[in-house]
Write a protein that holds these residues in place. Structure first.
Motif, short mmCIF file in Angstrom:
data_model
loop_
_atom_site.label_atom_id
_atom_site.label_comp_id
_atom_site.label_asym_id
_atom_site.label_seq_id
_atom_site.Cartn_x
_atom_site.Cartn_y
_atom_site.Cartn_z
N ALA A 113 11.39 -17.02 -51.74
CA ALA A 113 10.52 -18.02 -52.01
C ALA A 113 10.63 -18.62 -53.18
CB ALA A 113 8.98 -17.37 -51.50
N ALA A 114 10.53 -17.77 -54.33
CA ALA A 114 10.62 -18.14 -55.72
C ALA A 114 11.97 -19.12 -55.98
CB ALA A 114 10.79 -17.14 -56.69
N THR A 115 13.10 -18.87 -55.53
CA THR A 115 14.40 -19.31 -55.47
C THR A 115 14.21 -20.73 -54.75
OG1 THR A 115 15.59 -17.33 -55.45
CG2 THR A 115 16.83 -19.32 -55.05
N ALA A 116 13.55 -21.02 -53.73
CA ALA A 116 13.31 -22.15 -53.21
C ALA A 116 12.42 -23.01 -53.81
CB ALA A 116 12.81 -22.00 -51.49
N LEU A 117 11.50 -22.57 -54.50
CA LEU A 117 10.43 -23.18 -55.41
C LEU A 117 11.19 -23.82 -56.78
CD1 LEU A 117 7.35 -21.04 -55.11
CD2 LEU A 117 7.78 -23.45 -54.06
N VAL A 118 12.17 -22.98 -57.21
CA VAL A 118 12.92 -23.55 -58.32
C VAL A 118 13.79 -24.59 -57.95
CG1 VAL A 118 14.46 -22.77 -60.23
CG2 VAL A 118 12.57 -21.30 -59.38
N PHE A 119 14.60 -24.38 -56.89
CA PHE A 119 15.78 -25.29 -56.75
C PHE A 119 15.26 -25.93 -55.21
CE2 PHE A 119 17.73 -21.81 -58.76
CZ PHE A 119 18.20 -22.29 -59.72
N PRO A 120 14.33 -26.76 -55.35
CA PRO A 120 13.77 -27.40 -53.99
C PRO A 120 14.73 -28.52 -53.48
CG PRO A 120 12.41 -28.44 -55.72
CD PRO A 120 13.48 -27.01 -56.26
N ASP A 121 15.46 -29.03 -54.16
CA ASP A 121 16.36 -30.31 -53.98
C ASP A 121 17.75 -29.92 -53.70
OD1 ASP A 121 14.12 -31.69 -54.50
OD2 ASP A 121 14.51 -31.83 -56.80
N LEU A 122 18.39 -28.71 -53.53
CA LEU A 122 19.48 -28.37 -53.28
C LEU A 122 19.76 -28.84 -51.81
CD1 LEU A 122 20.29 -24.86 -54.94
CD2 LEU A 122 21.13 -27.01 -55.76
N PRO A 123 20.95 -29.10 -51.41
CA PRO A 123 21.33 -29.38 -50.14
C PRO A 123 21.19 -28.26 -49.38
CG PRO A 123 23.35 -29.58 -51.36
CD PRO A 123 22.13 -29.70 -52.12
N GLY A 124 20.71 -28.18 -48.08
CA GLY A 124 20.44 -27.05 -47.11
C GLY A 124 21.68 -25.99 -47.05
N PHE A 125 22.88 -26.58 -47.02
CA PHE A 125 23.85 -25.83 -46.67
C PHE A 125 24.28 -24.71 -48.03
CE2 PHE A 125 25.95 -29.49 -48.76
CZ PHE A 125 27.16 -28.80 -49.41
N ILE A 126 23.72 -25.34 -49.07
CA ILE A 126 23.57 -24.66 -50.14
C ILE A 126 22.35 -23.73 -50.58
CG2 ILE A 126 23.77 -24.30 -52.99
CD1 ILE A 126 25.47 -26.82 -52.72
N LEU A 127 21.24 -24.43 -50.34
CA LEU A 127 20.03 -23.74 -50.38
C LEU A 127 19.83 -22.49 -49.54
CD1 LEU A 127 17.24 -23.75 -52.17
CD2 LEU A 127 16.49 -25.33 -50.82
N MET A 128 20.04 -22.60 -48.13
CA MET A 128 19.91 -21.66 -47.20
C MET A 128 20.24 -20.32 -47.41
SD MET A 128 19.84 -21.89 -43.13
CE MET A 128 19.54 -23.79 -43.03
N PRO A 129 21.73 -20.50 -47.59
CA PRO A 129 22.42 -19.20 -47.97
C PRO A 129 21.84 -18.62 -49.41
CG PRO A 129 24.14 -20.97 -47.62
CD PRO A 129 22.79 -21.61 -47.52
N LEU A 130 21.38 -19.45 -50.47
CA LEU A 130 21.08 -18.92 -51.49
C LEU A 130 19.85 -18.16 -51.40
CD1 LEU A 130 21.64 -19.17 -54.48
CD2 LEU A 130 20.19 -21.16 -54.72
N VAL A 131 18.90 -18.72 -50.57
CA VAL A 131 17.59 -18.04 -50.50
C VAL A 131 17.79 -16.65 -49.61
CG1 VAL A 131 16.07 -20.18 -50.75
CG2 VAL A 131 16.77 -19.21 -48.40
N LEU A 132 18.68 -16.81 -48.85
CA LEU A 132 18.87 -15.37 -48.12
C LEU A 132 19.66 -14.52 -49.12
CD1 LEU A 132 20.26 -16.68 -44.60
CD2 LEU A 132 17.95 -15.95 -45.14
N LEU A 133 20.24 -14.88 -49.94
CA LEU A 133 20.94 -14.01 -50.85
C LEU A 133 19.78 -13.36 -51.77
CD1 LEU A 133 24.51 -15.41 -51.75
CD2 LEU A 133 23.95 -13.21 -50.42
N ALA A 134 19.16 -14.37 -52.31
CA ALA A 134 17.85 -13.82 -52.99
C ALA A 134 16.99 -13.13 -52.51
CB ALA A 134 17.05 -15.28 -53.56
N GLY A 135 17.00 -13.12 -51.26
CA GLY A 135 15.89 -12.18 -50.45
C GLY A 135 16.76 -10.98 -50.72
N ALA A 136 17.90 -10.88 -50.39
CA ALA A 136 18.88 -9.58 -50.30
C ALA A 136 18.59 -8.95 -51.80
CB ALA A 136 20.07 -9.72 -49.84
N LEU A 137 18.94 -9.67 -52.68
CA LEU A 137 18.81 -9.27 -53.84
C LEU A 137 17.60 -8.56 -54.66
CD1 LEU A 137 20.23 -9.35 -56.76
CD2 LEU A 137 19.37 -11.41 -57.27
#
Lengths: 401, 310, 363
Positions: A113-137
């Motif tokens: 959630a924090a990742t999505a709050l920090v990078f709200p404007d990234l396009p979905g195809f980058i942001l979605m994998p990014l938040v999942l990876l952040a969660g795993a991290l």
């Protein structure tokens, strides 16, 4: 009632000493019969509480599996169970007892959630994998700590994972009511402990309209298959299982025992963290919300995932099936409560009963196999739904280091 | 900070820290005895919940405190029969079966509470009893000797458990079974019998711990224990399988919790740090273990069922 | 041999389990209904006589043909009989059951937010006219769900935002007002001038009440000590008890608190015989001679306004606030507590002042 049914496996056990049939029965019917005994036990409880068990179970089944909407709800409910269960498979195979799933899920949810709050404007195809990876991290970090302490300082992981659960809930409350809170006051009481609505581009898309089935479901299944391959088709997986069976032998064979233990816990935590991310980004509310407890966010998936993994025989593939079944029990539990007035806690009690029965039957099964191997020779090994070499779960701190 | 170091505040902080530590201590002592014989019981939390509910229900129905506590304790014993049967006789994986017992206790106690009681009604609790002579000692008396009988019982059980483990034949057998069951077996010690007995003792203590927890708050609610049973298991590792160590672990955990609350109430900890301060007991326990308990070795066959060769 | 013993043991085990179940359930031959059907006298008495013109028969047409029966579903985070937040709503609904011909369905103990979302969605798709999501953590669910069910009316609280959705009501309670009055009483009752205030985590209406309480106390005695302790958990009874004990050690001689687990702290007040102020629902039954008063949430007037709005064909878009002034929030004095006349007079004066708007309670 219980008596009559539990005689079944006993009969099978008696027979199994002599032939293949008993062993077959015990192998393939152990889990279903455990389920059956538990359900009968639940029926007795419902009767005692003045409810109609048939109506109750019908409501449970319809609530869980009746129609596409129910089926998809069950699938959604199964996702965190499956991911935690898969994580448990990894840890238990390395003979590490991870009961920190609750905290790892929360930390995963927070970091994603924090990742999505920090990078709200990234396009979905980058942001979605990014938040999942952040969660795993996030989960991985929360799993790596007890793993590292266990491997290097022999700090018992039961102690550290439990304590880290307690830390996680306070960190979650602090972050959701403080730095990460939705600043728009919607109540006279001030702020509600929740993030603002997270970017739509990061939301897991619904796959079948009219249901809740979102992308998290295939992701979880793919991850489970991936972990199966990791555990049984890679040398790292071999290391994990080998360390789980005997640390001293693995060390003698030149394996990096400490690193394997740390990594197993890290991976296990990563699975739980991924579950947390999916809980946030697959949620109806599109935010991370807290009610002040871990359970309010995780739905006890950190504990139920252990049950699911066990019921799946600590095998990630069987865990898929088992997660779906238990997801159905949880979804159906609500329906049961509405239909009969029996609190859905009945389902929790039944899960516990099933666990106890399954581990009990496992011994009988093991013994039956040992006896029949002695009779029939080593070739007569049937495909087991339970792990062949489930490590002895000495939850302790490694007596053979 | 000066307000903290007044006689009254210190006395009550320590006294309530001791009271708060009592359920942990009882549960952890029982678990210690079980683990010394090689059996892990992770179901402690569930058994505490069932014990607490039985105590609560019997007290509500009869108003008899002694009967209520006995009921809670007996519930623990009953769950012990199941745990021992599964762990010892059926030689199940103990870590997992314990989770099963936990879930059973959690679900069953919540179910019964909602269907049989519903509205939370307070019950009368054990009054503090001063020990004549000792309770009038300045400072010390108020801290240690004005507690409820269950608290005295729990702390009395520490030397008793130490004595039994170290100075009696039974204790030697427990340790032998936990260290080298095959050798114990060859000497004619029944591994199963010893383990049955330690598991029964452990679960009885867990039931009593549930009763003590209920007596502390005076009321039951769903998931009353809030994972205290798991913390108790953790404290066994903290105490390095020695009753005195377990006692210190329980006291540390209880005292840190109460000190944090006291500091909050005195304004020493600002409100903004309230949530993070609440993590202190957990963090301190882990850190303490990092430095303390590494030297100790766990029972050699902990968690492993015993199978006689051949 | 071994096998026989196993068998015997398993028979024994089965007998034990059967006995356990039988024993445990013996008291349950009369199943307790999940929802208490009769409104408690307190709730019935405290319903403000608000005019409700619309009788069920004269229902205005709403997008879906309005039924004579109003089907209302309640999703709540704790138990229907929690003596607190959830019970206040349940009792209000029950008190209006006959008047509005309500068909009430309740799912309580929905503390898992994701599960609650499912339950809310189920009710919405099952033809309920109004789904009440009774918890501020449920708001974001409605924000997403309400647009998908335009013919269903939703209500949530405690919060002040309808998210600009035409079918969402919001309700909130100025619990700081009651907190202010009770804090003032506490300051007068206290001789040590130290108050014990216990909360779960510092958010929402718990924080509002606690802040109001301390403000009220300080309005009487500016130097009074009022350091609230937030235990970090809504449900840890032991921690709440410990916090109360701690306060008593620090010379606090009047206590208050909010959260489900506060029952533990009330136990301490009872044992030490110290005055206790309750909130959300009447807590007099927990300590009959120590509870001074309780700030009681009475949702009935707000519910009546919501029902009337729905029956007038509007499904949402309004926010309601329960205050001391409109009867949505009441100070219920406990007759079992011997309240000095000057304290009672001060309380009445404050209630009157807040009601008439001459006293402004800070938030």
């Amino acid at each position: 009632m219980r008596e009559r049914v539990s005689d079944g496996p006993t009969e099978a056990m008696v027979a199994s000493g002599r032939g293949r049939w008993g062993r077959f029965l015990l192998t393939w019917f152990a889990l279903p019969s455990a389920l059956l005994v538990a359900l009968l036990f639940g029926a007795v409880m419902m009767l005692a509480l003045g409810a109609d068990p048939i109506a109750g179970y019908r409501a449970l089944l319809e609530g869980a599996f009746g129609g596409s909407y129910a089926l998809s709800s069950t699938a959604i409910q199964a996702v965190p169970l499956l991911l935690v269960g898969v994580g448990i498979c990894i840890a238990f195979r390395a003979n590490v007892f991870n009961i920190g799933g609750e905290g790892q899920i929360a930390m995963g949810g927070l970091l994603s959630a924090a990742t999505a709050l920090v990078f709200p404007d990234l396009p979905g195809f980058i942001l979605m994998p990014l938040v999942l990876l952040a969660g795993a991290l996030g989960g991985a970090i929360w799993g790596a700590i007890p793993g590292f302490f266990k491997a290097n300082y022999n700090v018992n992981e039961i102690l550290s994972t439990i304590m880290l659960n307690l830390v996680a809930v306070q960190v979650m409350n602090y972050l959701l009511a403080g730095p990460m809170v939705d600043q728009s006051p919607s109540s006279v009481g001030g702020l509600i402990p929740e993030t603002k609505v997270l970017p739509a581009s990061a939301q897991l898309p619904i796959l079948i309209s009219g249901t809740q089935l979102h992308l998290g479901v295939p992701i979880a299944v793919l991850v489970a298959i991936g972990v199966y391959i990791l555990l049984w088709r890679t040398s790292f997986g071999f290391q994990i299982r080998s360390v789980g069976l005997s640390r001293s032998a693995s060390a003698y064979a030149g394996m990096p025992v400490k690193r394997t233990i740390t990594l197993a816990m890290t991976l296990s935590g990563a699975m739980c963290g991924l579950a947390g991310a999916i809980l946030v980004f697959g949620s109806i509310s599109h935010r991370m919300v807290s009610d002040g407890s871990l359970t309010g966010f995780t739905g006890s998936a950190g504990f139920n995932g252990i049950v699911v993994a066990l019921f799946g025989g600590l095998n990630p593939l069987w865990t898929i099936v088992s997660a779906y079944l238990f997801g159905g029990m949880i979804v159906g539990g609500s329906a049961l409560q509405v239909a009969t007035g029996v609190p859905s806690d009945l389902v929790t009690a039944l899960s516990g009963t099933i666990v106890v029965l399954v581990v009990s039957l496992e011994y009988l099964r093991r013994r039956a196999r040992a006896q029949s191997l002695a009779v029939a020779g080593p070739r007569a090994a049937a495909p087991p739904p339970l792990p062949r070499n489930a490590p002895p779960l000495a939850a302790g701190g490694g007596g053979d280091q | 900070m000066n307000q903290f170091f007044t006689v009254d505040v210190l006395t009550t902080t320590i006294a309530s820290g001791i009271a708060l530590a009592t359920p942990f201590l009882l549960a952890a002592l029982g678990e210690t005895i079980g683990q010394r014989s090689g059996v892990i019981n992770l179901g402690v939390d569930g058994i505490m919940l069932l014990g607490a509910f039985s105590t609560y229900y019997v007290e509500l129905q009869t108003g008899n405190l002694l009967l209520a506590i006995l009921a809670g304790t007996a519930t623990g014993t009953l769950m012990g029969v199941i745990t021992a049967f599964v762990s010892v006789t059926l030689k199940a994986e103990q870590g997992i079966s314990g989770i099963g017992v936990y879930l059973f206790g959690l679900g069953f106690s919540s179910l019964l509470f909602q269907k049989l009681v519903g509205t939370p009604l307070p019950i009368s609790t054990l009054p503090p009893v001063g020990i004549p002579g000792l309770d009038s000692i300045p400072l010390i008396g108020g801290m240690f000797f004005n507690q409820s009988l269950l608290v005295y019982l729990a702390f009395l059980l520490v030397p008793v458990a130490t004595f039994v483990l170290n100075r009696t034949t039974y204790g030697l057998k427990i340790k032998a079974v936990g260290e080298n069951p095959a050798a114990a077996d060859s000497l004619g010690v029944s591994v199963a019998l010893i383990r049955w007995s330690t598991v029964l003792i452990g679960c009885t203590f867990a039931g009593l711990a549930g009763a003590a927890l209920l007596m502390y708050g005076g009321i039951f609610q769903i998931n009353l224990t809030q994972s205290e049973g798991f913390i108790a298991v953790a404290l066994v590792y903290f105490g390095a399988w020695r009753p005195v160590g377990v006692m210190f672990g329980s006291l540390l955990y209880g005292l840190v919790g109460v000190v944090i609350l006291t500091w909050k109430s005195l304004g020493i900890i600002p409100l903004s740090a309230s949530d993070l301060a609440a993590t202190a007991p957990a963090v301190i326990t882990v850190l303490a273990l990092l430095f303390l308990a590494r030297r100790f070795r766990q029972p050699a066959v902990l968690g492993r069922p015993y199978e006689r060769e051949g | 041999m071994q096998r026989n013993r196993d068998r015997k043991l398993s028979l024994g085990l089965a007998a034990v389990v059967v006995a356990l179940v039988a024993g445990a359930c013996s008291g349950s031959s009369t199943p307790a209904p999940t929802v208490a059907p009769s409104p408690s006298p307190a709730a019935a008495a405290s319903v403000a006589p608000s005019p409700s013109p619309a009788a069920p028969a004269s229902v205005a047409p709403s997008p879906s043909p309005a039924p004579a029966t109003l089907k209302v579903a309640l999703v709540a985070p704790s138990a229907v009989n929690d003596l607190a937040f959830t019970q206040s709503m349940v009792e209000a609904l029950n008190s209006l059951k006959t008047k509005y011909n309500l068909d009430i369905a309740i799912s309580d103990n929905q503390f898992v937010v994701a599960t609650a979302a499912n339950v809310i969605q189920n009710y919405a798709s099952q033809g309920y006219n109004l789904v009440i999501a009774h918890g501020s953590q449920y708001g974001s669910i409605l924000q997403q769900l309400a647009p998908k069910f335009p013919n269903v009316s939703f209500a949530w609280g405690t919060a002040g935002s309808t998210y600009n959705l035409p079918n969402v009501f919001a309700y909130q309670v100025n619990s700081n007002e009651g907190g202010f009055v009770q804090g003032a009483m506490a300051a007068l009752l206290s001789t040590s001038k130290v108050l014990g205030v216990i909360g779960p985590i510092a958010v929402g209406d718990a924080k509002l009440y606690v802040d109001g309480f301390c403000a009220g106390a300080k309005s009487i005695v500016a130097s009074i000590t009022c350091n609230p302790v937030y235990t970090g958990s809504f449900s840890d009874v032991s921690l709440m008890s410990a916090a109360a004990t701690t306060f008593v050690a620090n010379k606090a001689d009047v206590l208050t608190g909010t959260a489900q687990a506060v029952v533990g702290a009330i136990g301490v007040a009872k044992t030490k015989n110290l005055p206790w102020f309750g909130t959300q629902w009447t807590q007099a039954s927990l300590a009959p001679s120590q509870v001074v008063s309780s700030q009681v949430y009475n949702w009935a007037p707000i519910l009546e306004q919501i029902f009337a709005t729905i029956q007038a064909g509007k499904l949402g878009g309004a926010t309601f606030t329960a205050t001391l002034g409109n009867g949505g929030e009441q100070i219920q004095f406990n007759p079992g507590f011997n309240l000095p006349a000057n304290v009672k007079a001060k309380a009445d004066e404050l209630i009157k002042g807040i009601t008439e708007g001459t006293i402004n309670v800070p938030q």
